[in-house]
Design an enzyme around this catalytic site. Structure first.
Site, PDB file in Angstrom:
ATOM      1  N   ASN A   9     -38.426 -11.569   6.909  1.00 23.59           N
ATOM      2  CA  ASN A   9     -37.386 -12.131   6.048  1.00 23.59           C
ATOM      3  C   ASN A   9     -37.389 -13.640   6.270  1.00 23.59           C
ATOM      4  OD1 ASN A   9     -35.155 -12.916   4.642  1.00 23.59           O
ATOM      5  ND2 ASN A   9     -33.672 -11.792   5.889  1.00 23.59           N
ATOM      6  N   LYS A  11     -35.802 -15.820   4.711  1.00 23.94           N
ATOM      7  CA  LYS A  11     -34.503 -16.443   4.398  1.00 23.94           C
ATOM      8  C   LYS A  11     -34.757 -17.720   3.584  1.00 23.94           C
ATOM      9  CE  LYS A  11     -32.605 -14.212   8.450  1.00 23.94           C
ATOM     10  NZ  LYS A  11     -31.627 -14.184   9.523  1.00 23.94           N
ATOM     11  N   HIS A  97     -27.990  -7.842   3.122  1.00 19.92           N
ATOM     12  CA  HIS A  97     -28.162  -8.549   4.396  1.00 19.92           C
ATOM     13  C   HIS A  97     -26.802  -9.098   4.846  1.00 19.92           C
ATOM     14  CE1 HIS A  97     -29.404 -11.472   7.364  1.00 19.92           C
ATOM     15  NE2 HIS A  97     -30.539 -10.799   7.457  1.00 19.92           N
ATOM     16  N   GLU A  99     -25.945 -11.813   6.044  1.00 16.65           N
ATOM     17  CA  GLU A  99     -25.647 -13.189   5.600  1.00 16.65           C
ATOM     18  C   GLU A  99     -25.103 -13.186   4.173  1.00 16.65           C
ATOM     19  OE1 GLU A  99     -29.505 -14.731   6.618  1.00 16.65           O
ATOM     20  OE2 GLU A  99     -29.002 -14.451   8.732  1.00 16.65           O
ATOM     21  N   GLU A 169     -29.196  -4.143  11.593  1.00 20.63           N
ATOM     22  CA  GLU A 169     -29.228  -5.496  12.146  1.00 20.63           C
ATOM     23  C   GLU A 169     -27.855  -5.852  12.720  1.00 20.63           C
ATOM     24  OE1 GLU A 169     -32.580  -7.942  10.131  1.00 20.63           O
ATOM     25  OE2 GLU A 169     -30.786  -8.147   8.911  1.00 20.63           O
ATOM     26  N   GLY A 175     -30.566 -14.252  14.934  1.00 21.02           N
ATOM     27  CA  GLY A 175     -30.748 -15.685  15.152  1.00 21.02           C
ATOM     28  C   GLY A 175     -30.123 -16.190  16.445  1.00 21.02           C
ATOM     29  N   SER A 215     -33.362 -10.906  16.352  1.00 21.91           N
ATOM     30  CA  SER A 215     -34.149 -11.529  17.420  1.00 21.91           C
ATOM     31  C   SER A 215     -35.337 -10.678  17.871  1.00 21.91           C
ATOM     32  CB  SER A 215     -33.247 -11.897  18.605  1.00 21.91           C
ATOM     33  OG  SER A 215     -32.264 -12.840  18.188  1.00 21.91           O
ATOM     34  N   GLY A 236     -36.585 -12.281  11.210  1.00 25.01           N
ATOM     35  CA  GLY A 236     -36.298 -13.592  10.641  1.00 25.01           C
ATOM     36  C   GLY A 236     -37.170 -14.659  11.286  1.00 25.01           C
ATOM     37  N   GLY A 237     -36.616 -15.369  12.253  1.00 27.30           N
ATOM     38  CA  GLY A 237     -37.279 -16.523  12.874  1.00 27.30           C
ATOM     39  C   GLY A 237     -38.747 -16.308  13.233  1.00 27.30           C
TER      40      GLY A 237
END
Ligand code: 13P
Length: 253
Positions: A9, A11, A97, A99, A169, A175, A215, A236-237
């Site tokens: 993802n 983002k 999601h 967010e 999640e 994050g 994470s 993500g990251g």
């Protein structure tokens, strides 16, 4: 074997050129995926066609949208419909999601509408659920995630729910560098599967991939994915760094 999935993802990160290079670097690694293994890239809308064409010749690699609108079409300036995604050959869409639930006030009812539209257009929803820190600290995370599933998904008939991908999640792990332990992940994934089984039967629940997100990194993916009810990750990251995501794909069961 149940599908095992490494989903990126991105983002709201990367330029088009950076995204293209990232995909090139990942695909250049030529990680052969077994029939049950998939890699999915949830990229910003303007990169979907590029991503689709990048993954076209790679078996079990797919492009996904990060969101879609909950109405079919109409006067919703700046929004993207499921039909639009379908018309450019996108087959997956992340729905709900945390967010988006938080910053765009998406409700369980709205997500049910999105899920329905996805099925109408043969797009597989990657449905996200997960609790905030306060709920985890109160110990009521099971009730919280069960309600998310029930209110957005449990109107679906069996043949449709069987196609879904779920991503658990925990918001406190997104994050933050704070990952759920394998014990915590396995426990809640098993619980989610049992909630689905109670509604749709064990056999159907056993077919649904439940990904862990929050994470996931190159150095913890293998351990997390080794849990019997963790069927890969939504990342993500670490999905923004080719070497890291390559390692995460290679960590799939
Ligand atoms: P991180 O992997 O950066 O924690 O993000 C997880 C996530 O939100 C994926 O959808």
């Amino acid at each position: 074997m149940r599908k095992q999935i490494a989903a990126a993802n991105w983002k709201m990160n990367l330029t088009y050129q950076q995204g293209e290079k990232l995909l090139d670097d990942i695909l250049d690694a030529k990680i052969g995926l077994a029939a049950h293994q998939h890699a999915i890239f949830a990229v910003p809308f303007p990169y979907l066609l590029m991503t689709r064409s990048e993954v076209e010749d790679a078996k079990n690699y797919h492009a996904a949208a990060q969101n879609c609108h909950h109405k079919k079409s109409g006067a919703y300036t700046g929004e993207v419909s499921v039909e639009m995604l379908h018309s450019i050959g996108v087959n997956y869409c992340v729905i709900g999601h945390s967010e988006r639930r938080e910053y765009s006030a998406e409700t369980n009812a709205m997500l049910a509408e999105k899920v329905n539209l996805c099925y109408d257009s043969h797009i597989v929803p990657i449905f996200c659920c997960g609790e905030p820190l306060a709920i985890r600290e109160a110990g009521t995370q099971n009730d919280f995630v069960a309600a998310q599933l029930k209110e957005s998904l449990f109107h679906l008939p069996t043949d449709k729910i069987k196609e879904i991908i779920i991503a658990y999640e925990p918001i406190w792990a997104i994050g933050t560098g704070k990952t759920a332990s394998t014990g915590q992940a396995q426990e809640i994934h098993q619980f989610l599967r049992s909630v689905i089984a109670a509604q749709y039967g064990e056999e159907n629940a056993n077919e649904i991939p439940i990904l862990y997100g929050g994470s996931v990194k190159a150095n913890n993916a293998k351990e997390l994915f080794s849990c019997p009810d963790v069927d890969g990750g939504l990342v993500g990251g670490a999905s923004l760094v080719a070497a890291d995501f390559i390692e995460i794909i290679k960590s799939l069961k």
